[in-house]
Design a protein around this motif. Structure first.
Motif, PDB file in Angstrom:
ATOM      1  N   ASN A 233      46.847  30.545  44.397  1.00  0.00           N
ATOM      2  CA  ASN A 233      46.009  31.213  45.388  1.00  0.00           C
ATOM      3  C   ASN A 233      45.848  32.706  45.090  1.00  0.00           C
ATOM      4  OD1 ASN A 233      45.628  28.877  46.987  1.00  0.00           O
ATOM      5  ND2 ASN A 233      47.657  29.172  47.918  1.00  0.00           N
ATOM      6  N   GLU A 234      46.820  33.256  44.380  1.00  0.00           N
ATOM      7  CA  GLU A 234      46.811  34.696  44.096  1.00  0.00           C
ATOM      8  C   GLU A 234      47.505  34.937  42.766  1.00  0.00           C
ATOM      9  OE1 GLU A 234      49.104  38.591  45.873  1.00  0.00           O
ATOM     10  OE2 GLU A 234      48.200  37.215  47.330  1.00  0.00           O
ATOM     11  N   ILE A 235      46.888  35.741  41.921  1.00  0.00           N
ATOM     12  CA  ILE A 235      47.461  36.107  40.622  1.00  0.00           C
ATOM     13  C   ILE A 235      47.383  37.622  40.491  1.00  0.00           C
ATOM     14  CG2 ILE A 235      47.279  35.872  38.114  1.00  0.00           C
ATOM     15  CD1 ILE A 235      45.704  33.276  38.592  1.00  0.00           C
ATOM     16  N   TRP A 236      48.457  38.220  40.004  1.00  0.00           N
ATOM     17  CA  TRP A 236      48.447  39.657  39.737  1.00  0.00           C
ATOM     18  C   TRP A 236      48.524  39.907  38.238  1.00  0.00           C
ATOM     19  CZ3 TRP A 236      47.387  43.764  42.693  1.00  0.00           C
ATOM     20  CH2 TRP A 236      47.287  43.536  44.074  1.00  0.00           C
ATOM     21  N   LEU A 254      35.180  40.533  35.308  1.00  0.00           N
ATOM     22  CA  LEU A 254      35.187  41.611  36.277  1.00  0.00           C
ATOM     23  C   LEU A 254      34.474  42.824  35.699  1.00  0.00           C
ATOM     24  CD1 LEU A 254      38.888  41.381  37.526  1.00  0.00           C
ATOM     25  CD2 LEU A 254      36.845  40.557  38.710  1.00  0.00           C
ATOM     26  N   GLY A 255      34.146  43.796  36.557  1.00  0.00           N
ATOM     27  CA  GLY A 255      33.493  45.015  36.093  1.00  0.00           C
ATOM     28  C   GLY A 255      32.168  44.704  35.438  1.00  0.00           C
ATOM     29  N   GLN A 265      31.696  35.956  44.878  1.00  0.00           N
ATOM     30  CA  GLN A 265      32.776  35.006  45.105  1.00  0.00           C
ATOM     31  C   GLN A 265      34.091  35.732  45.416  1.00  0.00           C
ATOM     32  OE1 GLN A 265      33.173  32.208  41.908  1.00  0.00           O
ATOM     33  NE2 GLN A 265      31.082  31.419  42.117  1.00  0.00           N
ATOM     34  N   LYS A 266      34.919  35.043  46.196  1.00  0.00           N
ATOM     35  CA  LYS A 266      36.213  35.601  46.545  1.00  0.00           C
ATOM     36  C   LYS A 266      37.115  35.610  45.313  1.00  0.00           C
ATOM     37  CE  LYS A 266      40.030  35.096  49.814  1.00  0.00           C
ATOM     38  NZ  LYS A 266      40.583  34.280  50.937  1.00  0.00           N
ATOM     39  N   ARG A 267      37.737  36.748  45.085  1.00  0.00           N
ATOM     40  CA  ARG A 267      38.578  36.916  43.912  1.00  0.00           C
ATOM     41  C   ARG A 267      40.016  36.490  44.215  1.00  0.00           C
ATOM     42  NH1 ARG A 267      40.269  41.993  41.471  1.00  0.00           N
ATOM     43  NH2 ARG A 267      39.278  43.107  43.165  1.00  0.00           N
ATOM     44  N   LYS A 268      40.676  35.883  43.224  1.00  0.00           N
ATOM     45  CA  LYS A 268      42.093  35.580  43.399  1.00  0.00           C
ATOM     46  C   LYS A 268      42.967  36.288  42.362  1.00  0.00           C
ATOM     47  CE  LYS A 268      42.517  31.315  40.652  1.00  0.00           C
ATOM     48  NZ  LYS A 268      42.950  29.899  40.718  1.00  0.00           N
ATOM     49  N   ALA A 269      42.348  36.900  41.370  1.00  0.00           N
ATOM     50  CA  ALA A 269      43.081  37.688  40.374  1.00  0.00           C
ATOM     51  C   ALA A 269      42.925  39.159  40.717  1.00  0.00           C
ATOM     52  CB  ALA A 269      42.560  37.401  38.974  1.00  0.00           C
ATOM     53  N   PHE A 270      44.049  39.853  40.885  1.00  0.00           N
ATOM     54  CA  PHE A 270      44.038  41.251  41.285  1.00  0.00           C
ATOM     55  C   PHE A 270      44.707  42.098  40.196  1.00  0.00           C
ATOM     56  CE2 PHE A 270      44.030  38.606  45.048  1.00  0.00           C
ATOM     57  CZ  PHE A 270      42.921  39.102  45.738  1.00  0.00           C
TER      58      PHE A 270
END
Length: 316
Positions: A233-236, A254-255, A265-270
């Motif tokens: 659900n979430e990746i850093w 990204l970028g 779209q909703k992002r899960k990689a931050f």
């Protein structure tokens, strides 16, 4: 509360013999993975020269110092002692120095005081292991500096307090700075600045002990790692240097690499950066704003940035 074992991809080589980021995140609800971005090649010739400096007595005790506390008590020093300490701002430099010692040994008078300046807690931990085994009389200073500029000002105050009896920069031992082929000059520029009174200037001599280049396999390795967390659900992703930023953004789309249908779209990689240099590189070159910029270049600094980011999102 953060989900159990949130994947956190660290874009760096895992440090040896232990890595502070691995230790910290493994014990704090994350599942760390290391994806090397840079390939480091140690300069064996220059590392041998460092060993020769120890063998020649370049670090031996100054006859003009108090043997009890290292405080300078004479304006004339023993010219045999060329260096009063060493500076490390890179984990790779510490590893190169440590490898040289483990392989070749270190001809050194263990009773001689030696200062090891370091820029952060991770490097300080590795230096502590090395010091305890091979340099028992050495002291480590600067673990909380945070960056090179802060460390430079700390050195000015600390080193000059030790050699307060010397009136010219050339009358006190220099500092040996073990560096890579790619580095900023903030420390030597600050310590030897012409604006400083001559009595406060500190001679810094740099020795390149490793060379750096981006790994050709990085982008593919990063893509493979990301694909392994398709159900998360979430990746850093923690970025430690400008190197690899383009490949990272391209894989994550990204970028400048975001595609039209994915823009909303909703992002899960931050993305978290270890400090402002990498953050500014992402901003200036790719017009991308990372989600977190660590206030301190440490595992704790990254984790605190992520915590604040999560709190901010929860309130939004």
């Amino acid at each position: 509360m953060p989900p159990t074992e949130t994947p956190i991809l660290l874009l760096k080589t895992r440090s040896s013999p232990h890595d502070g980021y691995d230790d910290f995140f493994t014990g704090n609800g994350y599942r760390p993975s290391f994806i090397p971005v840079l390939e480091h090649r140690f300069n064996a010739h220059n590392l041998a020269d460092v060993r020769d400096l120890f063998a020649s007595g370049a670090f031996n005790h100054d006859q003009g110092q108090d043997q009890n506390n290292g405080k300078a008590c004479s304006k004339v020093r023993d010219t045999k002692r060329k260096y009063g300490g060493m500076i490390f701002t890179s984990q790779r430099a510490v590893e190169g120095f440590a490898n040289m010692i483990e392989e070749k040994g270190l001809p050194y008078a263990s009773s001689t005081p030696l200062i090891l300046y370091t820029v952060g807690p991770a490097t300080a931990r590795t230096l502590t292991t090395l010091r305890d085994k091979h340099l028992p009389s050495a002291t480590i200073y600067g673990a909380d500096a945070g960056n090179g500029e802060n460390l430079a000002h700390m050195i000015l105050q600390h080193y000059n307090s030790i050699y307060s009896g010397f009136e010219e920069e050339y009358s006190k031992p220099a500092l040996l700075f073990l560096v890579g082929d790619q580095r900023r000059d903030i420390i030597p520029r600050t310590l030897m600045g012409s604006a400083l009174p001559s009595k406060d200037r500190i001679i810094v001599e740099e020795m390149v002990v490793y060379e750096t280049g981006e790994m050709e396999s990085f982008e593919g390795d990063f893509r493979d790692s990301i694909s392994g967390y398709a159900d998360a659900n979430e990746i850093w992703v923690v970025v430690f240097s400008p190197s690899g930023c383009e490949g990272m953004l391209r894989v994550l789309k990204l970028g400048p690499f975001v595609q039209g249908e994915e823009a909303g779209q909703k992002r899960k990689a931050f993305i978290a950066t270890i400090g402002p240099t990498t953050r500014d590189h992402l901003r200036n070159k790719f017009s991308f704003e990372p989600d977190v910029c660590a206030e301190k270049p440490s595992p704790e600094g990254v984790a605190e940035g992520i915590r604040r980011f999560r709190e901010s999102r929860a309130k939004a």
